[in-house]
Design an enzyme around this catalytic site. Structure first.
Site, PDB file in Angstrom:
ATOM      1  N   HIS A 314     -26.133  19.622 -41.398  1.00  0.00           N
ATOM      2  CA  HIS A 314     -26.929  18.499 -41.907  1.00  0.00           C
ATOM      3  C   HIS A 314     -28.306  18.586 -41.287  1.00  0.00           C
ATOM      4  CE1 HIS A 314     -28.173  14.428 -42.946  1.00  0.00           C
ATOM      5  NE2 HIS A 314     -27.171  14.418 -43.792  1.00  0.00           N
ATOM      6  N   ASP A 371     -20.119  15.343 -47.636  1.00  0.00           N
ATOM      7  CA  ASP A 371     -19.634  16.013 -48.847  1.00  0.00           C
ATOM      8  C   ASP A 371     -18.356  16.811 -48.628  1.00  0.00           C
ATOM      9  OD1 ASP A 371     -23.010  16.373 -49.174  1.00  0.00           O
ATOM     10  OD2 ASP A 371     -21.813  15.318 -50.660  1.00  0.00           O
TER      11      ASP A 371
HETATM   12  C1  SDX Z   1     -26.374  15.775 -48.035  1.00  0.00           C
HETATM   13  O1  SDX Z   1     -30.463  14.433 -45.787  1.00  0.00           O
HETATM   14  C2  SDX Z   1     -29.491  13.680 -46.133  1.00  0.00           C
HETATM   15  O2  SDX Z   1     -29.374  12.591 -45.703  1.00  0.00           O
HETATM   16  C3  SDX Z   1     -28.571  14.281 -47.177  1.00  0.00           C
HETATM   17  C4  SDX Z   1     -27.252  13.563 -47.332  1.00  0.00           C
HETATM   18  C5  SDX Z   1     -27.451  12.183 -47.932  1.00  0.00           C
HETATM   19  O3  SDX Z   1     -26.595  11.322 -47.709  1.00  0.00           O
HETATM   20  O4  SDX Z   1     -28.405  12.034 -48.746  1.00  0.00           O
HETATM   21  O5  SDX Z   1     -26.594  13.422 -46.087  1.00  0.00           O
HETATM   22  C6  SDX Z   1     -26.298  14.317 -48.270  1.00  0.00           C
HETATM   23  O6  SDX Z   1     -27.163  16.409 -48.683  1.00  0.00           O
HETATM   24  C7  SDX Z   1     -25.519  16.414 -46.950  1.00  0.00           C
HETATM   25  C8  SDX Z   1     -25.753  17.956 -46.843  1.00  0.00           C
HETATM   26  C9  SDX Z   1     -24.954  18.634 -47.983  1.00  0.00           C
HETATM   27  N1  SDX Z   1     -25.264  20.094 -48.040  1.00  0.00           N
HETATM   28  C10 SDX Z   1     -24.339  21.027 -47.679  1.00  0.00           C
HETATM   29  O7  SDX Z   1     -23.248  20.759 -47.183  1.00  0.00           O
HETATM   30  C11 SDX Z   1     -24.793  22.468 -47.944  1.00  0.00           C
HETATM   31  C12 SDX Z   1     -24.417  23.349 -46.727  1.00  0.00           C
HETATM   32  N2  SDX Z   1     -25.307  22.939 -45.605  1.00  0.00           N
HETATM   33  C13 SDX Z   1     -26.481  23.734 -45.391  1.00  0.00           C
HETATM   34  O8  SDX Z   1     -27.042  24.377 -46.485  1.00  0.00           O
HETATM   35  C14 SDX Z   1     -27.457  23.123 -44.371  1.00  0.00           C
HETATM   36  O9  SDX Z   1     -26.706  22.758 -43.297  1.00  0.00           O
HETATM   37  C15 SDX Z   1     -28.345  21.977 -44.798  1.00  0.00           C
HETATM   38  C16 SDX Z   1     -29.139  22.316 -46.000  1.00  0.00           C
HETATM   39  C17 SDX Z   1     -27.535  20.748 -45.049  1.00  0.00           C
HETATM   40  C18 SDX Z   1     -29.292  21.676 -43.626  1.00  0.00           C
HETATM   41  O10 SDX Z   1     -30.049  22.793 -43.441  1.00  0.00           O
HETATM   42  P1  SDX Z   1     -31.265  22.830 -42.380  1.00  0.00           P
HETATM   43  O11 SDX Z   1     -31.318  21.570 -41.609  1.00  0.00           O
HETATM   44  O12 SDX Z   1     -32.503  23.240 -43.124  1.00  0.00           O
HETATM   45  O13 SDX Z   1     -30.804  23.906 -41.367  1.00  0.00           O
HETATM   46  P2  SDX Z   1     -31.095  25.427 -41.529  1.00  0.00           P
HETATM   47  O14 SDX Z   1     -30.884  25.859 -42.950  1.00  0.00           O
HETATM   48  O15 SDX Z   1     -32.410  25.712 -40.895  1.00  0.00           O
HETATM   49  O16 SDX Z   1     -29.906  26.086 -40.661  1.00  0.00           O
HETATM   50  C19 SDX Z   1     -30.000  26.167 -39.229  1.00  0.00           C
HETATM   51  C20 SDX Z   1     -29.044  27.292 -38.848  1.00  0.00           C
HETATM   52  C21 SDX Z   1     -29.315  28.591 -39.604  1.00  0.00           C
HETATM   53  O17 SDX Z   1     -28.808  29.661 -38.807  1.00  0.00           O
HETATM   54  P3  SDX Z   1     -29.885  30.475 -37.854  1.00  0.00           P
HETATM   55  O18 SDX Z   1     -31.002  30.944 -38.768  1.00  0.00           O
HETATM   56  O19 SDX Z   1     -30.329  29.459 -36.821  1.00  0.00           O
HETATM   57  O20 SDX Z   1     -29.073  31.611 -37.270  1.00  0.00           O
HETATM   58  O21 SDX Z   1     -27.696  26.912 -39.187  1.00  0.00           O
HETATM   59  C22 SDX Z   1     -27.199  27.821 -40.171  1.00  0.00           C
HETATM   60  C23 SDX Z   1     -28.403  28.481 -40.793  1.00  0.00           C
HETATM   61  O22 SDX Z   1     -28.041  29.757 -41.317  1.00  0.00           O
HETATM   62  N3  SDX Z   1     -26.472  26.982 -41.143  1.00  0.00           N
HETATM   63  C24 SDX Z   1     -25.317  27.323 -41.700  1.00  0.00           C
HETATM   64  C25 SDX Z   1     -24.958  26.230 -42.500  1.00  0.00           C
HETATM   65  N4  SDX Z   1     -25.902  25.272 -42.419  1.00  0.00           N
HETATM   66  C26 SDX Z   1     -26.847  25.744 -41.575  1.00  0.00           C
HETATM   67  N5  SDX Z   1     -24.554  28.432 -41.585  1.00  0.00           N
HETATM   68  C27 SDX Z   1     -23.404  28.454 -42.322  1.00  0.00           C
HETATM   69  N6  SDX Z   1     -22.977  27.436 -43.122  1.00  0.00           N
HETATM   70  C28 SDX Z   1     -23.743  26.316 -43.227  1.00  0.00           C
HETATM   71  N7  SDX Z   1     -23.349  25.312 -44.013  1.00  0.00           N
END
Ligand code: SDX
Length: 442
Positions: A314, A371
């Site tokens: 998140h 989710d």
């Molecule tokens: C919602 O914002 C809100 O309030 C949204 C929400 C709401 O109520 O409106 O809460 C609803 O949208 C919840 C989120 C739903 N999305 C998912 O579940 C999709 C999977 N999650 C990711 O895509 C990700 O975690 C995000 C998009 C939610 C957040 O991404 P960020 O904050 O931009 O973090 P990032 O992409 O920079 O990741 C940081 C690190 C990275 O690794 P490194 O480069 O540091 O090595 O964490 C890793 C990412 O690769 N990472 C994941 C991951 N999420 C982040 N690795 C594997 N699986 C994941 N799900």
């Protein structure tokens, strides 16, 4: 007389200072009611000629809001000061919607009047059925919701008048809340090739929605309770991607319905609200692949693999999403009460177990989000997977309304971010003839 009081930290306006070259600039700091701190850069460019840049706005606030507070480090979520745990346990979706939109929990008369208004305006124009009929039946339900939400501004042109009286503007926002259940129910039934059912003015908001979606014979109290809880948990979440979209579109003096339609589009993305559909599709894929969760956790960690664990991580919560905790318990309860043994839930639990004990996820503070479990409950309640994000929008509707209303009441300026240009510097035009000559010469 010593004016120490003015020197006391609580009264002293905190400042931040930056030094650019041989110049030092003081910037004021604002402190929110939950002691959040922000450096006010609203005059930075005028003062220094510099802007800031923050891809994804991870460190940038766009507004001061009194609607929802969340603390990602501590896993705290409150609507208008009320903890989400208490609202999910003790309130109803309509009462919470009133709280978000008007700022206070309603008394009995206010609640009765709100519910009566919602019922009075719960029907949708017959022509919306014709719009739906023009869609391919298997078209994605979010495309249908996005179009029909924007279309409401054509059917209710009074919604375009942002100078209308408070009562008229209130009616415009009530109509959106009131019509969303029928619109969502129609979208599901259109997608399944079923005939439409009429609104049940004698039923409460959630029961009417479930009756219009599944027919009244199949809906029981256990399901209504689970649905109320799910909608409350999705009702608002401060400046997430779709809510910020509603606000920036609303900041151009765009009407509520078109602003919310833009929010629906933003919510569709699988990184945001589309994640609940993506979670189930991911679990189904793992199940069909033999259920080897370790293999898929390894893929999620592999930088060369684009696979991500949907429903994990998140932007703000670096602790458990408090909603996920509530939904996980509701998920267990509803599956036990309905006697459902869903293999996909077992895979979800194995994934959660594996990820929570893996340093990759722990180091990055990646926990299950709202989710991760919501899709499993929606599935247990009989919704098709492609409807899950539409259900997220049904829950988020009062939050979008509240945020759009707050933006307007605060008379916030049109949103227009800056950029740093990194393209070509000035160069003279070259005619196509000369371009051809130089191409041939090369
Ligand atoms: C919602 O914002 C809100 O309030 C949204 C929400 C709401 O109520 O409106 O809460 C609803 O949208 C919840 C989120 C739903 N999305 C998912 O579940 C999709 C999977 N999650 C990711 O895509 C990700 O975690 C995000 C998009 C939610 C957040 O991404 P960020 O904050 O931009 O973090 P990032 O992409 O920079 O990741 C940081 C690190 C990275 O690794 P490194 O480069 O540091 O090595 O964490 C890793 C990412 O690769 N990472 C994941 C991951 N999420 C982040 N690795 C594997 N699986 C994941 N799900």
């Amino acid at each position: 007389m010593i004016i120490f009081a003015l020197q006391h930290p609580i009264f002293m306006s905190e400042t931040a200072s930056i030094t650019l070259g041989d110049k030092k600039y003081d910037l004021s700091v604002i402190t929110g009611t939950e002691n959040e701190k922000a450096i006010d850069i609203s005059k930075l460019r005028d003062q220094t000629g510099y802007i800031t840049i923050d891809s994804g706005y991870k460190n940038t606030g766009c507004t001061k809001s009194a609607i929802t507070f969340l603390d990602g480090e501590k896993g705290i979520l409150k609507y208008r000061g009320y903890p989400i745990e208490q609202l999910a346990e003790k309130s109803s979706f309509i009462e919470v919607s009133y709280l978000l939109i008007y700022g206070e929990l309603p008394n009995q008369l206010q609640l009765d009047n709100f519910e009566a208004l919602l019922k009075e305006h719960s029907d949708v124009p017959e022509e919306l059925k014709a719009i739906l009929a023009a869609f391919p039946q298997d078209g994605h339900p979010m495309a249908k919701l996005c179009s029909i939400t924007a279309a409401l501004s054509a059917f209710f042109p009074e919604s375009l008048n942002l100078q209308a009286s408070k009562a008229e503007q209130n009616l415009t926002l009530v109509k959106l809340m009131a019509k969303f259940p029928a619109i969502v129910a129609y979208i599901q039934r259109h997608t399944l090739g079923q005939s439409y059912l009429s609104t049940d003015k004698n039923a409460d908001y959630v029961t009417n929605f479930m009756n219009m979606t599944f027919g009244s014979s199949t809906v029981d109290e256990v399901v209504i309770d689970a649905m109320n809880k799910l909608l409350i948990l999705h009702a608002d979440h401060e400046q997430n991607c779709s809510t910020s979209t509603v606000r920036i579109v609303g900041s151009s003096d765009c009407n509520l319905y078109a602003s919310v339609a833009a929010g629906v589009a933003a919510l569709w993305g699988p990184l945001h609200g589309g994640a609940n559909q993506a979670v189930i599709e991911m679990l189904e894929k793992i199940k069909n692949d033999g259920g080897d969760t370790a293999k898929w956790v390894a893929k999620a960690k592999d930088k060369n693999d684009s696979f991500r664990l949907m429903g994990f991580g998140h932007r703000v919560y670096k602790n458990f999403d408090p909603r996920a905790k509530i939904i996980k318990k509701a998920c267990d309860d509803i599956l036990n009460k309905l006697g459902i043994n869903d293999p996909v839930l077992n895979i979800a639990k194995q994934l959660e177990e594996a990820a929570l004990n893996d340093p990759y996820f722990a180091d990055r503070k990646l926990y299950p989000n709202v989710d991760f479990y919501s899709g499993i409950i929606y599935r247990a309640l009989g919704f098709p997977t492609e409807m899950f994000t539409v259900l997220f929008a049904l829950g988020r509707c009062p939050g979008w309304i509240a945020q759009w209303k707050e933006l307007r009441e605060n008379k916030e300026p049109i949103g227009r971010p800056r950029q740093v240009y990194v393209g070509e510097t000035e160069r003279d035009f070259v005619s196509i003839e000369d371009r051809q000559k130089s191409a041939v010469a090369q």
